[in-house]
Design an enzyme around this catalytic site. Structure first.
Site, PDB file in Angstrom:
ATOM      1  CE  LYS A  53      -3.788   2.249   2.361  1.00  0.00           C
ATOM      2  NZ  LYS A  53      -4.668   2.381   3.812  1.00  0.00           N
ATOM      3  CG  ASP A  98     -13.329   4.970   5.713  1.00  0.00           C
ATOM      4  OD1 ASP A  98     -14.443   5.125   5.589  1.00  0.00           O
ATOM      5  OD2 ASP A  98     -12.284   5.216   4.812  1.00  0.00           O
TER       6      ASP A  98
END
Length: 423
Positions: free
Chosen positions: A116, A221
């Protein structure tokens, strides 16, 4: 990348180090930090790196200098993980998020992993842009700085959560703005078409939110984009989901903790209502409070009723809100991820859309010159690339600015184009 020399990487690292204090690193400073044998070797390395768009100039700058690009920053991160033998090869892009790129990679043993790469400042979501007043000049080095802080914080979150038994990918390494983690064989819940026991999945996800809060953290989130459903055909795993994306986590002591907790819960409720037409309600007849939904007493968690602190992971990782953190890095990161937390409904960004957004950013900031023309650094040219430090019009002013930068004097200002100006 394999054809870059050790001198190339030394120059690239020199620009990275110089960028800590300068938006545009003077060429003489690059040579001084890089420690190459001669200015000629430094100039040639700069030329090669500029052609590959690993270094760039600012147009109309008052002195000759360079800044590192996001691609150059990627190279340094990949090189450091390669040197540590945690990463061996880079594959294709498997996802593009609001503030990151996701790549398929492998280690030296051929084991598939996920890389990532945080890229704060890239997206053009209007709600995020409106909140990003903490970097109005959009200086590239500042976005890299914030991306590095976000990656480091996510790695810390993942490491402490994995060590405490949470269902997340195993983190392997972190370098600059990159996080290397376990590959999960599955699909995001957003693309889930059906599920054999969606009622249990609902309860398990709600329990995850509560367990996380009991350990002092709120995801902020928690939605169908950040939950992966495993291909668990052989029933190898007790739970068939994995939670990802943690840089925006906050402490349960945060001033808005109850609001973020409720938003995470509502995100799961909304998804199951739309996907499975599943809308459980509280049932006072039931006595079981070990889960949520049908068959349990409560339909969904409540922050004040269900959260009972068991551990202080928020203190361990210094999550936002656990106390007043006066460190500059913490304040900068909090300002950056606040926009991410406040952006509801984590939307995915497709590759084509991401490219359009990058083009918009380039159009808005015309003063950035990303690369050189092929004529300026031609492979066929036998002459050494000239770095025009001594043009007749600016030679004297350039020399004064470089001396001021080297001595750390305070009588320098920066105009809106990023040029240094002597008072």
């Amino acid at each position: 990348m394999r054809y870059l020399t050790s001198d190339d990487f030394r120059v690239l690292q020199a620009v990275e180090l110089g960028s800590r204090n300068h938006e545009l690193v003077p060429t003489q400073m690059i040579h001084s930090i890089g420690g190459l044998k001669s200015p000629t070797a430094t100039n040639r390395a700069i030329g090669d790196l500029a052609k590959l768009k690993l270094l760039a100039r600012l147009r109309n700058a008052k002195y000759d200098g360079f800044r590192i690009t996001y691609t150059g920053y990627d190279y340094l991160a990949l090189k450091s993980m390669l040197n540590r033998d945690t990463l061996y090869s880079l594959g294709t892009t498997i996802g593009v998020g609001k503030e990151s790129d996701i790549y398929s990679v492998s280690d030296g043993k051929g084991q598939q992993r996920v890389l990532k790469i945080h890229r704060l400042g890239r997206t053009s979501f209007k709600t995020v842009k409106n909140n990003r007043d903490y970097l109005k000049n959009k200086q590239t080095s500042n976005w890299m700085y914030l991306s590095r802080l976000a990656a480091q914080k996510e790695y810390e979150f993942m490491r402490v959560l994995y060590d405490n038994g949470f269902i997340i990918p195993e983190p392997f390494d972190n370098s600059r703005h990159c996080v290397l983690m376990e590959w999960i064989d599955g699909v995001t819940m957003k693309h889930l078409r059906n599920h054999a026991n969606f009622k249990k999945l609902y309860s398990d996800l709600m329990n995850f939110i509560v367990k996380l809060a009991n350990h002092g953290l709120i995801h902020c989130d928690f939605n169908e984009f950040n939950i992966i459903i495993r291909n668990n055909e052989d029933k190898k795993y007790e739970y068939d989901f994995v939670v990802i994306d943690f840089p925006q986590c906050v402490s349960t002591q945060h001033v808005d903790a109850e609001m973020y907790f409720k938003r995470d819960v509502d995100g799961i409720r909304d998804f199951f209502e739309k996907k499975f037409r599943y809308v459980p309600e509280d049932d006072d007849v039931m006595l079981d409070t070990e889960g949520f939904g049908e068959g349990y007493r409560y339909a969904y968690p409540d922050f004040y009723r269900d959260v009972k602190r068991e551990k202080d992971l928020d203190v361990e990782v210094q999550a936002s809100g656990y106390k007043k953190d006066k460190r500059k890095e913490s304040r900068d990161l909090e300002a950056a991820v606040r926009a991410m937390r406040d952006h509801e409904g984590g939307e995915e960004v497709e590759d084509e859309q991401a490219e359009e957004e990058e083009e918009e950013e380039e159009d808005e900031s015309e003063e950035i010159e990303e690369d050189y023309s092929e004529d300026e650094y031609s492979e066929e040219s036998e002459e050494e690339p000239e770095l025009d430090l001594n043009s007749e019009s600016n030679a004297e002013e350039n020399e004064k600015i470089i001396q001021a930068l080297s001595s750390g004097t305070q009588n320098l200002k920066i105009d809106k184009l990023g040029n240094y100006i002597l008072e």
